[in-house]
Design a protein around this motif. Structure first.
Motif, PDB file in Angstrom:
ATOM      1  N   GLU A   1      79.961 101.257  72.087  1.00 19.45           N
ATOM      2  CA  GLU A   1      80.191 100.254  71.021  1.00 19.45           C
ATOM      3  C   GLU A   1      79.809  98.943  71.789  1.00 19.45           C
ATOM      4  OE1 GLU A   1      84.118  99.952  73.151  1.00 19.45           O
ATOM      5  OE2 GLU A   1      85.136 101.621  72.190  1.00 19.45           O
ATOM      6  N   SER A   2      78.485  98.880  71.806  1.00 16.30           N
ATOM      7  CA  SER A   2      77.919  97.602  72.028  1.00 16.30           C
ATOM      8  C   SER A   2      76.111  97.755  72.954  1.00 16.30           C
ATOM      9  CB  SER A   2      78.797  96.639  73.290  1.00 16.30           C
ATOM     10  OG  SER A   2      78.818  96.823  74.476  1.00 16.30           O
ATOM     11  N   PRO A   3      75.893  99.003  72.277  1.00 19.61           N
ATOM     12  CA  PRO A   3      74.238  98.574  72.380  1.00 19.61           C
ATOM     13  C   PRO A   3      73.717  97.581  72.512  1.00 19.61           C
ATOM     14  CG  PRO A   3      74.952  99.443  70.278  1.00 19.61           C
ATOM     15  CD  PRO A   3      76.447  98.991  70.622  1.00 19.61           C
ATOM     16  N   ARG A   4      72.553  98.307  72.920  1.00 22.30           N
ATOM     17  CA  ARG A   4      71.498  97.247  73.061  1.00 22.30           C
ATOM     18  C   ARG A   4      69.587  97.546  73.754  1.00 22.30           C
ATOM     19  NH1 ARG A   4      75.520  95.122  71.310  1.00 22.30           N
ATOM     20  NH2 ARG A   4      77.063  92.982  72.372  1.00 22.30           N
ATOM     21  N   ALA A   5      68.977  96.656  73.248  1.00 23.75           N
ATOM     22  CA  ALA A   5      68.012  97.336  73.557  1.00 23.75           C
ATOM     23  C   ALA A   5      66.834  96.135  74.230  1.00 23.75           C
ATOM     24  CB  ALA A   5      66.684  98.104  73.222  1.00 23.75           C
ATOM     25  N   VAL A   6      66.157  95.908  74.315  1.00 26.39           N
ATOM     26  CA  VAL A   6      64.727  94.767  75.044  1.00 26.39           C
ATOM     27  C   VAL A   6      63.875  95.457  75.811  1.00 26.39           C
ATOM     28  CG1 VAL A   6      66.568  93.896  76.884  1.00 26.39           C
ATOM     29  CG2 VAL A   6      64.244  92.329  76.171  1.00 26.39           C
ATOM     30  N   VAL A   7      62.721  95.144  75.237  1.00 27.04           N
ATOM     31  CA  VAL A   7      61.639  95.371  76.042  1.00 27.04           C
ATOM     32  C   VAL A   7      60.854  94.410  76.720  1.00 27.04           C
ATOM     33  CG1 VAL A   7      61.135  97.227  74.098  1.00 27.04           C
ATOM     34  CG2 VAL A   7      59.803  95.078  74.220  1.00 27.04           C
ATOM     35  N   VAL A   8      59.779  94.344  77.964  1.00 24.43           N
ATOM     36  CA  VAL A   8      59.223  93.831  78.385  1.00 24.43           C
ATOM     37  C   VAL A   8      57.877  93.568  77.742  1.00 24.43           C
ATOM     38  CG1 VAL A   8      58.689  93.068  80.812  1.00 24.43           C
ATOM     39  CG2 VAL A   8      60.069  93.708  80.537  1.00 24.43           C
ATOM     40  N   SER A   9      57.538  92.410  77.366  1.00 19.03           N
ATOM     41  CA  SER A   9      56.345  92.165  76.407  1.00 19.03           C
ATOM     42  C   SER A   9      55.355  91.366  78.020  1.00 19.03           C
ATOM     43  CB  SER A   9      56.069  91.208  74.971  1.00 19.03           C
ATOM     44  OG  SER A   9      55.132  91.433  74.019  1.00 19.03           O
ATOM     45  N   SER A  10      54.264  89.982  77.176  1.00 19.09           N
ATOM     46  CA  SER A  10      54.065  89.688  77.883  1.00 19.09           C
ATOM     47  C   SER A  10      53.811  88.625  77.196  1.00 19.09           C
ATOM     48  CB  SER A  10      52.687  90.220  78.692  1.00 19.09           C
ATOM     49  OG  SER A  10      52.295  89.500  78.800  1.00 19.09           O
ATOM     50  N   MET A  11      52.833  87.402  77.861  1.00 19.72           N
ATOM     51  CA  MET A  11      51.924  86.488  77.398  1.00 19.72           C
ATOM     52  C   MET A  11      51.195  86.528  76.515  1.00 19.72           C
ATOM     53  SD  MET A  11      52.789  83.171  77.506  1.00 19.72           S
ATOM     54  CE  MET A  11      50.948  82.002  77.046  1.00 19.72           C
ATOM     55  N   ALA A  12      50.456  87.195  77.372  1.00 18.77           N
ATOM     56  CA  ALA A  12      49.296  88.067  77.402  1.00 18.77           C
ATOM     57  C   ALA A  12      49.192  88.910  75.583  1.00 18.77           C
ATOM     58  CB  ALA A  12      49.019  89.431  77.475  1.00 18.77           C
ATOM     59  N   SER A  13      50.438  88.179  74.577  1.00 21.17           N
ATOM     60  CA  SER A  13      51.226  89.114  73.484  1.00 21.17           C
ATOM     61  C   SER A  13      49.989  87.893  72.714  1.00 21.17           C
ATOM     62  CB  SER A  13      51.961  89.053  73.484  1.00 21.17           C
ATOM     63  OG  SER A  13      52.594  88.191  73.423  1.00 21.17           O
ATOM     64  N   LEU A  14      49.973  86.487  73.887  1.00 19.01           N
ATOM     65  CA  LEU A  14      48.809  85.522  72.352  1.00 19.01           C
ATOM     66  C   LEU A  14      48.074  84.889  73.009  1.00 19.01           C
ATOM     67  CD1 LEU A  14      51.735  83.240  72.886  1.00 19.01           C
ATOM     68  CD2 LEU A  14      52.024  84.933  71.367  1.00 19.01           C
ATOM     69  N   GLN A  15      46.868  86.452  73.377  1.00 21.11           N
ATOM     70  CA  GLN A  15      45.414  85.968  73.594  1.00 21.11           C
ATOM     71  C   GLN A  15      44.670  86.697  72.829  1.00 21.11           C
ATOM     72  OE1 GLN A  15      45.504  87.454  78.625  1.00 21.11           O
ATOM     73  NE2 GLN A  15      46.225  86.101  78.517  1.00 21.11           N
ATOM     74  N   PRO A  16      43.875  86.942  73.283  1.00 21.79           N
ATOM     75  CA  PRO A  16      42.739  87.216  72.384  1.00 21.79           C
ATOM     76  C   PRO A  16      42.703  88.871  72.563  1.00 21.79           C
ATOM     77  CG  PRO A  16      41.366  85.627  73.414  1.00 21.79           C
ATOM     78  CD  PRO A  16      43.080  85.415  73.743  1.00 21.79           C
ATOM     79  N   ASN A  17      42.423  89.937  71.350  1.00 23.14           N
ATOM     80  CA  ASN A  17      43.099  91.477  71.616  1.00 23.14           C
ATOM     81  C   ASN A  17      42.184  91.682  69.747  1.00 23.14           C
ATOM     82  OD1 ASN A  17      44.647  91.698  68.323  1.00 23.14           O
ATOM     83  ND2 ASN A  17      45.734  89.565  69.549  1.00 23.14           N
ATOM     84  N   SER A  18      42.179  93.444  70.032  1.00 27.06           N
ATOM     85  CA  SER A  18      41.609  94.308  68.889  1.00 27.06           C
ATOM     86  C   SER A  18      41.948  94.543  67.935  1.00 27.06           C
ATOM     87  CB  SER A  18      40.985  95.176  69.499  1.00 27.06           C
ATOM     88  OG  SER A  18      40.380  96.647  68.713  1.00 27.06           O
ATOM     89  N   SER A  19      42.320  93.657  66.916  1.00 31.28           N
ATOM     90  CA  SER A  19      43.098  93.806  65.890  1.00 31.28           C
ATOM     91  C   SER A  19      42.951  94.928  65.232  1.00 31.28           C
ATOM     92  CB  SER A  19      42.950  92.754  64.615  1.00 31.28           C
ATOM     93  OG  SER A  19      41.019  92.713  64.130  1.00 31.28           O
ATOM     94  N   GLU A  20      41.862  95.868  65.979  1.00 32.88           N
ATOM     95  CA  GLU A  20      41.953  97.410  65.216  1.00 32.88           C
ATOM     96  C   GLU A  20      42.405  97.264  65.819  1.00 32.88           C
ATOM     97  OE1 GLU A  20      38.453 101.067  64.507  1.00 32.88           O
ATOM     98  OE2 GLU A  20      38.012  98.597  65.753  1.00 32.88           O
ATOM     99  N   LEU A  21      42.973  97.625  67.462  1.00 32.70           N
ATOM    100  CA  LEU A  21      43.395  98.480  68.174  1.00 32.70           C
ATOM    101  C   LEU A  21      45.332  97.771  67.710  1.00 32.70           C
ATOM    102  CD1 LEU A  21      44.422 100.100  70.488  1.00 32.70           C
ATOM    103  CD2 LEU A  21      43.835  98.409  72.273  1.00 32.70           C
ATOM    104  N   VAL A  22      45.774  96.953  67.797  1.00 33.79           N
ATOM    105  CA  VAL A  22      46.951  96.704  66.674  1.00 33.79           C
ATOM    106  C   VAL A  22      47.326  97.583  65.950  1.00 33.79           C
ATOM    107  CG1 VAL A  22      48.588  94.201  66.352  1.00 33.79           C
ATOM    108  CG2 VAL A  22      46.012  94.917  68.486  1.00 33.79           C
ATOM    109  N   ASP A  23      46.112  97.499  64.307  1.00 40.64           N
ATOM    110  CA  ASP A  23      46.491  98.072  64.010  1.00 40.64           C
ATOM    111  C   ASP A  23      47.077  99.497  64.019  1.00 40.64           C
ATOM    112  OD1 ASP A  23      46.756  95.279  62.073  1.00 40.64           O
ATOM    113  OD2 ASP A  23      43.995  95.977  61.107  1.00 40.64           O
ATOM    114  N   ALA A  24      46.195  99.896  64.618  1.00 42.67           N
ATOM    115  CA  ALA A  24      46.473 101.757  65.201  1.00 42.67           C
ATOM    116  C   ALA A  24      47.458 101.617  65.696  1.00 42.67           C
ATOM    117  CB  ALA A  24      45.058 102.166  66.109  1.00 42.67           C
TER     118      ALA A  24
END
Length: 271
Positions: free
Chosen positions: A113-136
């Motif tokens: 009747e009241s479904p919810r979902a949440v995940v744990v991301s990170s401050m690291a989501s704002l750090q330098p990353n690999s766009s190739e990996l993110v796209d995959a």
């Protein structure tokens, strides 16, 4: 598990929590059980469901077993499981171990009747990353993502570390993209992410044990408000986002970081 109603009148909600064996997951399980909710933990060991979320088979089996233990009724899923190693296993656990697991549970969640979902991301989501990996990752191509992650790891720990922020960047983007689809919004399921700053946990204990380690961490994640947080600080927000009170917050990554995001990105993030 406990099924005692938290207020003596309302029926207990049933939560599935991954990573429930330690850190934020364990703190969240303890918090919710203390409120009288039913919690089914999922982890490699020490939980109601022992499973390996780094494999597709493990994710499917874990979801099926959790639904079985919940007697077919699941009100909320909180995905905390994650690792920060500079290896491709990180993307298998942090991204596919979250998204595929949630996708398996979405049909059961939708019956609540009241479904919810949440995940744990990170401050690291704002750090330098690999766009190739993110796209995959966002393409749902696990084999390609692992190949990119492996190539990064082979270049050494610094490049290998990109597996972590890339997995968290992709996870936050997945939440934003998927939250408004028929599977989630269409089924009345708010879907969000929480992005902690530096949390005192088994994952960070060794790093924070030395002055050099603390200075390195703080240079990347400055926290002017109340400094490093205990895991329960994150748990309280996870609990609200998956409560019946949250009816309209969705698609968000909420940075529970002592001001790190504001410190690093400044006062205008809309340009």
């Amino acid at each position: 598990m406990t099924t005692t109603p938290s207020n003596g009148t309302s029926p207990a909600r049933t939560y599935i929590i991954t990573g429930a064996g330690s850190g934020i997951g364990a703190a969240t399980a303890d918090l919710l059980r203390g409120r009288g909710e039913t919690v089914i933990g999922v982890d490699l060991k020490g939980a109601e469901v022992e499973a390996d979320l780094s494999t597709s088979e493990g994710r499917a089996a874990a979801a099926a077993k959790a639904v079985e233990l919940a007697n077919g009724r699941v009100d909320a899923v909180i995905a905390c499981a994650g690792i920060s190693a500079p290896i491709p296993l990180t993307v298998k656990v942090n991204y596919f171990g979250v998204t595929e697991f949630l996708e398996h549970l979405a049909p059961t969640l939708a019956k609540s009747e009241s479904p919810r979902a949440v995940v744990v991301s990170s401050m690291a989501s704002l750090q330098p990353n690999s766009s190739e990996l993110v796209d995959a990752l966002l393409a749902g191509d696990e084999a390609a993502a692992v190949a990119v992650g492996t190539a990064l790891a082979e270049k050494g720990p610094e490049a290998g570390y990109l597996n972590y922020p890339s997995s968290k960047r992709a996870l936050s983007r997945w939440v934003r993209r998927e939250s408004i689809t028929p599977r989630w919004a269409g089924a009345g399921i708010p879907l969000n992410a929480v992005a902690p700053g530096t949390v005192i946990s088994p994952m960070t204990t060794q790093l924070l044990a030395t002055e050099e380690g603390r200075q390195m961490v703080d240079s990347h994640v400055p926290m002017p408000l109340n400094y490093h947080s205990e895991a329960v600080v994150i748990s309280r927000l996870l609990a609200w986002l998956t409560s019946e009170e949250n009816t309209h917050t969705t698609g968000q990554t909420i940075y529970t970081d002592g001001g790190a995001d504001a410190s690093l990105r400044g006062d205008n993030i809309w340009d």
